[in-house]
Motif scaffolding. Structure first.
Motif, PDB file in Angstrom:
ATOM      1  N   LYS A 206       0.821  -1.209   0.000  1.00 55.13           N
ATOM      2  CA  LYS A 206       0.000   0.000   0.000  1.00 55.13           C
ATOM      3  C   LYS A 206       0.860   1.266   0.000  1.00 55.13           C
ATOM      4  CE  LYS A 206      -4.342   1.361   0.454  1.00 55.13           C
ATOM      5  NZ  LYS A 206      -5.377   0.963  -0.468  1.00 55.13           N
ATOM      6  N   CYS A 207       1.899   1.300   0.834  1.00 53.75           N
ATOM      7  CA  CYS A 207       2.734   2.495   0.947  1.00 53.75           C
ATOM      8  C   CYS A 207       4.096   2.320   0.279  1.00 53.75           C
ATOM      9  CB  CYS A 207       2.913   2.865   2.412  1.00 53.75           C
ATOM     10  SG  CYS A 207       3.807   1.647   3.375  1.00 53.75           S
ATOM     11  N   SER A 208       4.318   1.198  -0.384  1.00 57.57           N
ATOM     12  CA  SER A 208       5.593   0.885  -1.053  1.00 57.57           C
ATOM     13  C   SER A 208       6.775   0.884  -0.097  1.00 57.57           C
ATOM     14  CB  SER A 208       5.855   1.861  -2.194  1.00 57.57           C
ATOM     15  OG  SER A 208       4.826   1.787  -3.133  1.00 57.57           O
ATOM     16  N   GLY A 209       6.527   0.539   1.150  1.00 56.78           N
ATOM     17  CA  GLY A 209       7.592   0.415   2.133  1.00 56.78           C
ATOM     18  C   GLY A 209       8.031   1.723   2.766  1.00 56.78           C
ATOM     19  N   THR A 210       7.266   2.790   2.619  1.00 53.60           N
ATOM     20  CA  THR A 210       7.643   4.060   3.236  1.00 53.60           C
ATOM     21  C   THR A 210       7.046   4.222   4.626  1.00 53.60           C
ATOM     22  OG1 THR A 210       5.781   5.212   2.223  1.00 53.60           O
ATOM     23  CG2 THR A 210       7.863   5.227   1.022  1.00 53.60           C
TER      24      THR A 210
ATOM     25  N   VAL B 297       4.196   5.675   5.266  1.00 57.62           N
ATOM     26  CA  VAL B 297       3.247   6.785   5.279  1.00 57.62           C
ATOM     27  C   VAL B 297       2.474   6.811   3.959  1.00 57.62           C
ATOM     28  CG1 VAL B 297       4.544   8.256   6.848  1.00 57.62           C
ATOM     29  CG2 VAL B 297       4.975   8.404   4.408  1.00 57.62           C
ATOM     30  N   ARG B 298       1.277   7.342   4.022  1.00 61.25           N
ATOM     31  CA  ARG B 298       0.443   7.528   2.834  1.00 61.25           C
ATOM     32  C   ARG B 298       0.250   9.022   2.649  1.00 61.25           C
ATOM     33  NH1 ARG B 298      -1.040   4.325  -0.885  1.00 61.25           N
ATOM     34  NH2 ARG B 298      -3.072   5.270  -0.929  1.00 61.25           N
ATOM     35  N   GLN B 299       0.374   9.463   1.433  1.00 60.08           N
ATOM     36  CA  GLN B 299       0.222  10.881   1.162  1.00 60.08           C
ATOM     37  C   GLN B 299      -1.019  11.086   0.297  1.00 60.08           C
ATOM     38  OE1 GLN B 299       3.601  12.627  -0.683  1.00 60.08           O
ATOM     39  NE2 GLN B 299       2.860  14.699  -0.409  1.00 60.08           N
ATOM     40  N   THR B 300      -1.972  11.820   0.856  1.00 60.82           N
ATOM     41  CA  THR B 300      -3.145  12.184   0.087  1.00 60.82           C
ATOM     42  C   THR B 300      -2.928  13.600  -0.435  1.00 60.82           C
ATOM     43  OG1 THR B 300      -4.258  12.887   2.116  1.00 60.82           O
ATOM     44  CG2 THR B 300      -4.681  10.646   1.372  1.00 60.82           C
ATOM     45  N   ARG B 301      -3.954  14.277  -0.802  1.00 58.91           N
ATOM     46  CA  ARG B 301      -3.793  15.605  -1.415  1.00 58.91           C
ATOM     47  C   ARG B 301      -2.970  16.563  -0.572  1.00 58.91           C
ATOM     48  NH1 ARG B 301      -9.865  16.519  -3.671  1.00 58.91           N
ATOM     49  NH2 ARG B 301      -9.907  14.592  -4.872  1.00 58.91           N
ATOM     50  N   ARG B 302      -3.366  16.739   0.677  1.00 54.24           N
ATOM     51  CA  ARG B 302      -2.685  17.736   1.509  1.00 54.24           C
ATOM     52  C   ARG B 302      -2.082  17.177   2.789  1.00 54.24           C
ATOM     53  NH1 ARG B 302      -6.857  22.771   1.340  1.00 54.24           N
ATOM     54  NH2 ARG B 302      -7.173  22.709  -0.896  1.00 54.24           N
ATOM     55  N   LYS B 303      -2.420  15.982   3.128  1.00 53.90           N
ATOM     56  CA  LYS B 303      -1.900  15.505   4.407  1.00 53.90           C
ATOM     57  C   LYS B 303      -1.185  14.172   4.258  1.00 53.90           C
ATOM     58  CE  LYS B 303      -6.067  13.353   6.249  1.00 53.90           C
ATOM     59  NZ  LYS B 303      -6.996  13.359   7.344  1.00 53.90           N
ATOM     60  N   VAL B 304      -0.268  13.974   5.172  1.00 53.64           N
ATOM     61  CA  VAL B 304       0.514  12.745   5.228  1.00 53.64           C
ATOM     62  C   VAL B 304       0.057  11.986   6.465  1.00 53.64           C
ATOM     63  CG1 VAL B 304       2.817  11.780   5.453  1.00 53.64           C
ATOM     64  CG2 VAL B 304       2.459  13.841   4.087  1.00 53.64           C
TER      65      VAL B 304
END
Length: 89
Positions: A29-33, A35-42
């Protein structure tokens, strides 16, 4: 037909070995980072909870099978440590 069965069996054996050596994989889902980043928030990834790795499906199946086997296996119960265990009364 026999060749296809052999290829499928070798692929299954390879995946089982992979689950034994590397039980964790990068979160898809996050490619191993983490965190998920949507339009304005992480935000923290909901799937891996920010840990960046997930348990492989095959490893989860192996762990479940081991837990079921352990729960269903009878262990000898000893009353005193000095007495020898006999399987019959």
């Amino acid at each position: 037909m026999a060749l296809a069965s052999l290829v499928a069996l070798l692929a299954l054996a390879g995946y089982t070995a992979l689950c034994g050596m590397q039980p964790f994989a990068r979160c898809r889902k996050c490619s191993g980072t983490g965190v998920r980043q949507t339009r304005r928030k992480v935000t923290v990834c909901r799937r891996c909870h920010g840990r960046r790795y997930r348990l492989r499906i095959g490893r989860r199946l192996l762990n479940t099978g081991r837990d079921i086997h352990r729960a269903g296996t009878r262990h000898p119960h000893r009353h005193n440590a000095d007495e020898e265990f006999t399987p019959w009364p």
